[in-house]
Design a protein around this motif. Structure first.
Motif, PDB file in Angstrom:
ATOM      1  N   GLY A  55      -3.112  -1.201  15.628  1.00 35.48           N
ATOM      2  CA  GLY A  55      -2.442  -0.575  14.502  1.00 35.48           C
ATOM      3  C   GLY A  55      -3.260  -0.720  13.221  1.00 35.48           C
ATOM      4  N   THR A  56      -2.875   0.025  12.222  1.00 33.57           N
ATOM      5  CA  THR A  56      -3.561  -0.025  10.938  1.00 33.57           C
ATOM      6  C   THR A  56      -3.333  -1.386  10.291  1.00 33.57           C
ATOM      7  OG1 THR A  56      -3.123   2.341  10.687  1.00 33.57           O
ATOM      8  CG2 THR A  56      -3.844   1.142   8.732  1.00 33.57           C
ATOM      9  N   SER A  57      -4.422  -2.013   9.873  1.00 37.48           N
ATOM     10  CA  SER A  57      -4.316  -3.336   9.249  1.00 37.48           C
ATOM     11  C   SER A  57      -3.743  -3.219   7.848  1.00 37.48           C
ATOM     12  CB  SER A  57      -5.692  -3.996   9.179  1.00 37.48           C
ATOM     13  OG  SER A  57      -6.551  -3.276   8.308  1.00 37.48           O
ATOM     14  N   ILE A  58      -3.204  -4.340   7.365  1.00 42.54           N
ATOM     15  CA  ILE A  58      -2.661  -4.376   6.010  1.00 42.54           C
ATOM     16  C   ILE A  58      -3.758  -4.045   4.990  1.00 42.54           C
ATOM     17  CG2 ILE A  58      -1.656  -5.859   4.227  1.00 42.54           C
ATOM     18  CD1 ILE A  58       0.341  -5.090   6.313  1.00 42.54           C
ATOM     19  N   PHE A  59      -4.965  -4.585   5.230  1.00 38.44           N
ATOM     20  CA  PHE A  59      -6.079  -4.318   4.317  1.00 38.44           C
ATOM     21  C   PHE A  59      -6.386  -2.823   4.252  1.00 38.44           C
ATOM     22  CE2 PHE A  59     -10.721  -3.942   3.587  1.00 38.44           C
ATOM     23  CZ  PHE A  59     -10.773  -4.485   2.308  1.00 38.44           C
ATOM     24  N   ARG A  60      -6.370  -2.164   5.435  1.00 39.97           N
ATOM     25  CA  ARG A  60      -6.629  -0.722   5.487  1.00 39.97           C
ATOM     26  C   ARG A  60      -5.529   0.051   4.770  1.00 39.97           C
ATOM     27  NH1 ARG A  60     -10.824   2.267   5.676  1.00 39.97           N
ATOM     28  NH2 ARG A  60      -9.725   3.245   3.953  1.00 39.97           N
ATOM     29  N   LEU A  61      -4.275  -0.391   4.968  1.00 40.40           N
ATOM     30  CA  LEU A  61      -3.161   0.264   4.293  1.00 40.40           C
ATOM     31  C   LEU A  61      -3.276   0.153   2.778  1.00 40.40           C
ATOM     32  CD1 LEU A  61      -0.096  -0.783   6.523  1.00 40.40           C
ATOM     33  CD2 LEU A  61      -1.101   1.492   6.312  1.00 40.40           C
ATOM     34  N   VAL A  62      -3.706  -1.034   2.304  1.00 38.78           N
ATOM     35  CA  VAL A  62      -3.879  -1.229   0.870  1.00 38.78           C
ATOM     36  C   VAL A  62      -4.966  -0.300   0.329  1.00 38.78           C
ATOM     37  CG1 VAL A  62      -4.585  -2.875  -0.908  1.00 38.78           C
ATOM     38  CG2 VAL A  62      -3.037  -3.608   0.906  1.00 38.78           C
ATOM     39  N   LEU A  63      -6.102  -0.237   1.039  1.00 38.08           N
ATOM     40  CA  LEU A  63      -7.188   0.641   0.593  1.00 38.08           C
ATOM     41  C   LEU A  63      -6.752   2.104   0.579  1.00 38.08           C
ATOM     42  CD1 LEU A  63     -10.380  -0.819   2.347  1.00 38.08           C
ATOM     43  CD2 LEU A  63      -9.663  -1.067  -0.037  1.00 38.08           C
ATOM     44  N   ASP A  64      -5.929   2.496   1.539  1.00 38.64           N
ATOM     45  CA  ASP A  64      -5.477   3.886   1.607  1.00 38.64           C
ATOM     46  C   ASP A  64      -4.651   4.274   0.389  1.00 38.64           C
ATOM     47  OD1 ASP A  64      -6.738   4.296   3.988  1.00 38.64           O
ATOM     48  OD2 ASP A  64      -4.948   4.012   5.244  1.00 38.64           O
ATOM     49  N   GLN A  65      -4.006   3.305  -0.226  1.00 38.16           N
ATOM     50  CA  GLN A  65      -3.201   3.618  -1.405  1.00 38.16           C
ATOM     51  C   GLN A  65      -4.069   4.034  -2.604  1.00 38.16           C
ATOM     52  OE1 GLN A  65      -0.013   3.734  -0.552  1.00 38.16           O
ATOM     53  NE2 GLN A  65      -0.807   2.886   1.380  1.00 38.16           N
ATOM     54  N   PHE A  66      -5.366   3.699  -2.530  1.00 39.42           N
ATOM     55  CA  PHE A  66      -6.274   4.061  -3.624  1.00 39.42           C
ATOM     56  C   PHE A  66      -7.152   5.259  -3.258  1.00 39.42           C
ATOM     57  CE2 PHE A  66      -5.165  -0.358  -4.203  1.00 39.42           C
ATOM     58  CZ  PHE A  66      -4.886  -0.435  -5.566  1.00 39.42           C
ATOM     59  N   ASN A  67      -6.806   5.894  -2.140  1.00 36.35           N
ATOM     60  CA  ASN A  67      -7.542   7.080  -1.706  1.00 36.35           C
ATOM     61  C   ASN A  67      -6.956   8.320  -2.378  1.00 36.35           C
ATOM     62  OD1 ASN A  67      -9.329   8.702  -0.312  1.00 36.35           O
ATOM     63  ND2 ASN A  67      -8.012   8.833   1.513  1.00 36.35           N
ATOM     64  N   ASP A  68      -7.003   8.288  -3.702  1.00 36.06           N
ATOM     65  CA  ASP A  68      -6.423   9.352  -4.512  1.00 36.06           C
ATOM     66  C   ASP A  68      -7.258   9.488  -5.778  1.00 36.06           C
ATOM     67  OD1 ASP A  68      -4.509  10.134  -6.863  1.00 36.06           O
ATOM     68  OD2 ASP A  68      -3.521  10.860  -5.053  1.00 36.06           O
ATOM     69  N   THR A  69      -7.659  10.709  -6.106  1.00 31.47           N
ATOM     70  CA  THR A  69      -8.563  10.923  -7.260  1.00 31.47           C
ATOM     71  C   THR A  69      -7.983  10.365  -8.539  1.00 31.47           C
ATOM     72  OG1 THR A  69      -9.361  12.949  -6.205  1.00 31.47           O
ATOM     73  CG2 THR A  69      -9.844  12.662  -8.552  1.00 31.47           C
ATOM     74  N   LEU A  70      -6.739  10.671  -8.821  1.00 31.68           N
ATOM     75  CA  LEU A  70      -6.117  10.225 -10.072  1.00 31.68           C
ATOM     76  C   LEU A  70      -6.023   8.709 -10.127  1.00 31.68           C
ATOM     77  CD1 LEU A  70      -4.920  11.524 -12.594  1.00 31.68           C
ATOM     78  CD2 LEU A  70      -2.677  11.434 -11.512  1.00 31.68           C
ATOM     79  N   VAL A  71      -5.688   8.095  -9.005  1.00 30.67           N
ATOM     80  CA  VAL A  71      -5.595   6.634  -8.958  1.00 30.67           C
ATOM     81  C   VAL A  71      -6.961   6.013  -9.179  1.00 30.67           C
ATOM     82  CG1 VAL A  71      -5.112   4.672  -7.448  1.00 30.67           C
ATOM     83  CG2 VAL A  71      -3.534   6.600  -7.523  1.00 30.67           C
ATOM     84  N   ARG A  72      -8.000   6.600  -8.591  1.00 33.07           N
ATOM     85  CA  ARG A  72      -9.347   6.055  -8.769  1.00 33.07           C
ATOM     86  C   ARG A  72      -9.811   6.178 -10.213  1.00 33.07           C
ATOM     87  NH1 ARG A  72     -10.905   8.119  -3.129  1.00 33.07           N
ATOM     88  NH2 ARG A  72     -11.201  10.133  -4.119  1.00 33.07           N
ATOM     89  N   ILE A  73      -9.456   7.290 -10.869  1.00 30.12           N
ATOM     90  CA  ILE A  73      -9.810   7.455 -12.285  1.00 30.12           C
ATOM     91  C   ILE A  73      -9.147   6.365 -13.108  1.00 30.12           C
ATOM     92  CG2 ILE A  73      -9.558   8.954 -14.301  1.00 30.12           C
ATOM     93  CD1 ILE A  73      -9.660  11.343 -12.404  1.00 30.12           C
TER      94      ILE A  73
END
Length: 768
Positions: free
Chosen positions: A69-87
């Protein structure tokens, strides 16, 4: 045997789906001798220990693959896979560094300088926590598939019957299946111990009724529903007893194929419409802010970068790092001010409130953006059995005999569940039940092996769904006056009327259903000691073995050709409405069984041991009536279809059930008009897959509703994929194992809840 087993290697393909291993072998198309030879096994002996070990090395254990399954670390990183969030993240980091630098330069750290970056960090952290919390328990579908697998199997090895864990089965094992058993692997039916074998496989194939199985081979290119001599892993035996040969195990089974399709679909997840729009907005905002900040900084370059001119030529270069960083801070501050840092938090909050409102309506949302995607849906692909319908058989019409020979009485029966209190019988005669209705109720209650129990949420059938529906009908019919009082004392179940009929008419023998005579009969002994034969089955077959008809007042008249045509006309009318029709008949003159009490030493007992004699026992019957059953639509579905049409959303029905039944349901719920020509809009899954690429696209672009019947999981997945490729936002609803891959692939996967199987219901309700 051990030596012969050496030819059984991994290079050989013993099933239709293992094409990568070699030849395409289809056990359902081979006779019994060929199957034994191919799998190097004898039906009366089973495999040897050496054979088992050798085959396990080739095929492994009979279990589904485990995917991490998807690891917690991967899930956390996925939350920042957004242009506006990265800006926002970059702006917060720069603001923090500059605030720190200013503090060191000035010699004193000011807390107020860190407020802005800390607030941005806090917003991003909260957004990530909410996202991880929503998704942490999302990937449960594959685990649920493992749950529906059988845990144990009764297998024949080296001539001995033993019980082993189901995961230890290998191709070629000989397994015995009984009523209530969950099938542990895909198996070829080799011998029927009982006269008939029926399997509930609707969760895998989408069929609304239990399916009769046989040992006879079928065509090699049939669909999964047509493999009448195969039983599939995860399905349940509801009637009969048989000996089977394991043909496929683990990932090579049909349920393993579904497992692979789910995993494949999970690897191709796409951004939701909301995320796409936010990314587009973020990219445009980044470009605009970048240009403006660069201009602001360049306009002020003269204040920190200059040259001294001597004789018109630049001589001395002057640069002020302090002023450079000062104006850079101004540009960054402008960028931070222009970025709507509250937007992700506002969106997350609004979507979370949306999921809360949906939860109040018993809908659990797996991913927050799915709430918005649901509002963007342009096409809804819906399963039929268990989704548009209740997946619970119910009697829709009862036809009894009238006061005259050619007069029939027809009653519409309300209700769509196994709850006897759900609906009444329309135009039901006031007062006491007449003798003809009493006989129908008696046959439906006593010539019946099913039961109905009340669970926490709803009423559940134990046994054949059609038989459970008949017992619910008996409850709605009620009891006649004059029955023995107290006969049902001590019984606290749901089926009080049926229980009372069974107390009055005690069953002493059963003539099991078989495919030849298409009926089931029981010999019952009444409280007065009189024996009678009660029979239910296919109407045409019962009429062929009937000589008389019982009228309303209980009188018996001869069954002539005119009366037979009248009854067959009623049968034709109900069949055209996609009802499954059962007839009721009885016989009171049982000379051979007048003194029979179930004793094995009675002369008549020998006749009960030979199914070939059942037709002669069930002869000269008295026909009493007939009932039409169906898997009825859910009450709320027609209005939901109408709402979708009003909203401009197209509805497509994709089901594994047969074409005629599916078309009748679609007309009833409003997908098609009552008298609309649907010849170009109703295809089987195989017919659709045989179309050329551009023909498939053209078919899917038709306006209005579409129907795909006899659809397998891969057909459903292909339809969803083509719709997405054409730019549609697709919602898929379903409740069975066969729906899971398409649920996973769709933009929105909506799994049915309580009545759904765990594989889809574990994704309740909105997947993507």
């Amino acid at each position: 045997m051990g030596k012969g087993g050496q030819n059984y290697g991994k290079s050989e393909n013993l099933g239709a789906k293992s094409e990568s291993k070699g030849e395409n072998y289809a056990p359902w198309s081979k006779d019994l001798g060929e199957c034994e030879e191919k799998y190097q096994v004898r039906l009366d002996r089973g495999l040897s220990s050496a054979d088992v070990e050798e085959r396990r090395l080739s095929y492994g254990f009979n279990e589904l693959e485990k995917h991490e399954g998807t690891s917690i670390f991967r899930l956390v990183l996925d939350q920042f896979n957004d242009t506006l969030v990265r800006i926002l993240l970059v702006a917060a980091v720069i603001s923090f560094v500059l605030a720190w630098y200013d503090g060191e330069e000035g010699g004193e750290m000011e807390i107020t300088a860190f407020v802005e970056p800390l607030v941005i960090f806090l917003i991003l952290i909260v957004n990530a926590i909410v996202g991880v919390w929503q998704e942490n328990n999302a990937e449960k579908a594959l685990e649920a598939l493992k749950e529906i697998q059988s845990e144990h199997a009764n297998v024949l090895r080296e001539g001995r019957k033993i019980s082993i864990p189901a995961k230890e089965l290998v191709p070629g094992d000989i397994v015995e299946l009984r009523v209530g058993d969950k099938v542990p692997a895909d198996m070829r039916v080799m011998r029927l111990i009982s006269s008939t074998l029926r399997v509930e496989q609707g969760s895998l194939t989408g069929e609304s009724e239990a399916v009769s199985k046989t040992t006879k081979a079928v065509s090699e290119d049939v669909d999964i529903q047509g493999k009448k001599c195969m039983v599939f892993a995860g399905t349940t035996i509801v009637n009969g007893n048989c000996i089977c040969l394991v043909a496929q195990t683990g990932m090579n089974t049909e349920i393993g194929n579904v497992h692979s399709q789910i995993h494949e679909a999970s690897q191709s997840e796409e951004d939701t419409p909301l995320k796409k729009k936010l990314n587009e907005f973020g990219e445009a905002l980044t470009a605009i802010i970048g240009v403006i900040c660069a201009l602001v900084w360049l306009i002020n370059v003269k204040y920190f970068l200059s040259w001294e001119f001597v004789d018109g030529w630049p001589r001395n270069f002057k640069f002020s790092f302090e002023k450079c960083t000062y104006y850079f801070e101004i540009a960054v501050a402008l960028a931070v001010a222009a970025i709507p840092e509250g937007l992700p938090a506002v969106i997350t909050t609004c979507l979370a409130l949306g999921t809360r409102k949906m939860a109040a309506k018993n809908a659990l949302v797996r991913k927050l953006p799915s709430v918005e995607t649901l509002g963007c849906t342009t096409v809804i692909c819906s399963d039929k059995t268990g989704t548009l319908t209740t997946n619970q058989m119910a009697v829709a019409k009862l036809v009894a005999m009238g006061s005259k020979a050619n007069a029939l009485r027809s009653f519409d029966v309300e209700g769509t569940t196994y709850n006897p209190l759900d609906g009444n019988i329309q135009n039901w005669p006031v007062g006491d039940l007449d003798l003809n209705l009493q006989m129908i109720a008696k046959i439906a209650a006593v010539c019946n092996d099913a039961d109905v129990e009340k669970s926490e949420h709803h009423h559940v059938a134990n046994g054949m769904p059609t038989e459970a529906a008949l017992k619910v009908l008996v409850e709605k019919m009620g009891l006649p006056s004059g029955l023995p009082s107290g006969a049902s004392s001590g019984y606290d179940g749901v089926l009080k009327c049926s229980h009372l009929w069974n107390r009055i008419e005690q069953r002493i023998a059963t003539l099991e259903f078989d495919r030849e005579r298409k009926s089931m009969g029981v010999i019952a002994r009444s409280s007065s000691g009189k024996r009678s034969l009660l029979v239910k089955g296919a109407v045409e077959n019962l009429l062929e073995r009937s000589s008389f008809v019982q009228l309303l007042d209980g009188s018996i008249v001869e069954l002539d050709q005119k009366l037979k045509e009248t009854i067959l006309g009623s049968l034709c009318e109900m069949s055209s409405s996609a009802l499954r029709v059962l007839g009721f008949a009885y016989k009171e003159e049982l000379t051979d069984f007048d003194t029979y009490n179930g004793n094995e030493d009675h002369p008549a007992h020998e006749r009960l041991l030979n199914p070939a004699d059942y037709s002669s026992i069930e002869s000269n019957l008295i026909f009493a009536g007939l009932a039409g059953l169906r898997d009825p639509p859910r009450k709320e579905v027609p209005q939901a279809i109408e709402d979708c049409k009003t909203a401009g959303i197209r509805v497509m029905v994709i089901t594994g059930d047969n074409k005629n039944t599916a078309e009748a349901i679609c007309r009833e719920i409003g997908v098609f008009g009552r008298h609309e020509d649907i010849s170009s809009r109703s295809l089987t899954g195989k017919e659709f897959m045989n179309l050329l690429g551009h023909e498939k696209a053209t078919h899917l672009k038709q306006g209005g509703g579409l129907l795909f019947s006899r659809a397998e999981p891969r057909h459903k997945q292909e339809i969803v994929r083509l719709l997405k490729e054409s730019g549609e936002v697709v919602a898929m609803t379903g409740d069975g194992v066969n729906d899971a891959p398409a649920l996973k692939l769709a933009d929105i996967g909506i799994a049915m809840g309580i009545a759904g199987t765990e594989v889809s219901a574990i994704q309740i309700i909105i997947l993507n």
